[in-house]
Enzyme design. Structure first.
Site, PDB file in Angstrom:
ATOM      1  N   GLU A   3      -3.174  12.987   1.180  1.00 10.44           N
ATOM      2  CA  GLU A   3      -4.416  12.969   2.014  1.00 10.44           C
ATOM      3  C   GLU A   3      -5.491  13.721   2.059  1.00 10.44           C
ATOM      4  OE1 GLU A   3      -4.588   8.801   2.441  1.00 10.44           O
ATOM      5  OE2 GLU A   3      -3.559   9.430   3.773  1.00 10.44           O
ATOM      6  N   HIS A  21       0.764  -0.845   0.363  1.00 15.74           N
ATOM      7  CA  HIS A  21      -0.036  -0.365  -0.014  1.00 15.74           C
ATOM      8  C   HIS A  21       1.046   1.177   0.363  1.00 15.74           C
ATOM      9  CE1 HIS A  21      -3.111  -2.486   0.893  1.00 15.74           C
ATOM     10  NE2 HIS A  21      -2.991  -2.706   2.365  1.00 15.74           N
ATOM     11  N   HIS A  28       2.971  10.960   6.732  1.00 16.32           N
ATOM     12  CA  HIS A  28       2.551  11.372   7.968  1.00 16.32           C
ATOM     13  C   HIS A  28       3.923  10.164   8.994  1.00 16.32           C
ATOM     14  CE1 HIS A  28      -1.044  10.701   6.071  1.00 16.32           C
ATOM     15  NE2 HIS A  28      -1.011  12.114   5.956  1.00 16.32           N
TER      16      HIS A  28
END
Length: 322
Positions: free
Chosen positions: A128, A88, A141
């Site tokens: 995001e 991912h 992040h």
């Protein structure tokens, strides 16, 4: 009560007869974000992330949102990092538990666990979170867990369990520190491949100025979407060269090497923005409420957000009338 708020309520209350198979998820098609709530109920909650950071709506609180205290971020830990392709994203496990954050409105001390990236196939999307409708080509992040709990696994579903720092990337100068990560991509091209790499100070990856930031309460942006995250999104961006971003887009694959098929690039690995509902967005400085630079940068990224909103509108209306 605004129409958008009503649509958010309708979307969160939708029930369906059919469920996707197993606990597999992706960023596209029948196992994509619009379907995550079928297997992961938390993904249909009312405190979901990411969101669009609307500066006109922020509540400025300089007294509460003081500068964040970074401990251990300025030195390279003794332990190696673990760099992996999990199918991912590219994620880097920090292994050493000596890097912590506190202050800045956080009630507890949080320990750095890992950092990872989200990026798009083009420069107009990938982050995001968005700022006044504008998406950035990439977002990083840094994930922390509450030190009051024993480890990340125990913290992940607690309401105060996690604190995540978010950073936007912009196309600009060559980033030698991110290149230290990119240099290893050839070793983790396929899903579930991982290696150990030399540790680097986290400060090297972050912007120089960290006093101006946004704050809100939200969730993990991937399943199971636990609503356990205190989000801090910094206003100052990180520069990265176009050719470096291309390496993210073309050398990291979402499929397993043993699949035998053609490699499938991991691109557009980001969740669309979610409804705010009645949550508040806070800012650490008045300049973030009236950020004129943010207003100037709304371009094709805004049109992409608009198309997503139109799509959501018709899905909500269709579901409501049927």
């Amino acid at each position: 009560m605004t129409i958008l708020y009503l649509l958010c309520i309708i979307a969160s209350q939708l029930t369906v007869v059919f469920s996707s198979a197993g606990n597999v998820w992706t960023y596209k098609d029948s196992l994509g974000p619009d379907h995550w709530h079928l297997d992961y109920p938390h993904c249909g909650g009312i405190r979901q992330s990411p969101i669009d950071l609307q500066t006109r709506d922020v509540v400025v609180d300089q007294a509460y949102l003081s500068p964040i205290i970074f401990s251990g971020y300025d030195r390279a830990p003794k332990l190696f990092y673990t760099l992996e392709n999990n199918g991912h994203t590219v994620q880097c496990g920090l292994n050493d538990k000596t890097m912590e954050i506190s202050g800045g409105g956080l009630r507890d001390t949080y320990v750095a666990e890992q950092f990872h990236f989200h990026w798009g196939a083009t420069d107009e999307r990938g982050s995001e979170h968005s700022l006044n409708g504008k998406h950035f080509p990439m977002e990083m992040h840094i994930v922390h867990y509450n030190k009051r709990y024993e480890n990340f696994s125990i913290s992940v579903d607690k309401s105060d369990g996690l604190a995540v720092l978010g950073f936007f990337f912009e196309i600009g100068r060559f980033n030698k520190h991110v290149q230290e990560i990119i240099d290893h991509f050839v070793e983790i091209q396929y899903k579930n491949e991982n290696i150990t790499i030399n540790s680097i100070p986290l400060n090297d990856l972050m912007p120089a100025r960290l006093t101006n930031y946004f704050r809100y309460i939200g969730s993990l942006t991937t399943p199971p979407c636990y609503e356990s995250v205190t989000w801090t999104i910094f206003n100052e961006t990180i520069e990265i060269a176009e050719e470096q971003l291309v390496q993210f887009r073309t050398t990291i694959f979402e499929n397993d090497k043993s699949d035998g098929g053609l490699p499938m690039d991991i691109t557009d690995d980001y969740r669309p923005v979610q409804c705010m509902f009645r949550r508040r967005l806070y800012a650490s400085h008045p300049s973030l409420k009236y950020n004129m630079e943010a207003g100037k940068t709304i371009n094709s990224g805004a049109s992409y957000v608009l198309s997503r909103l139109v799509f959501t509108y018709f899905v909500c209306v269709w579901s409501f009338v049927t």
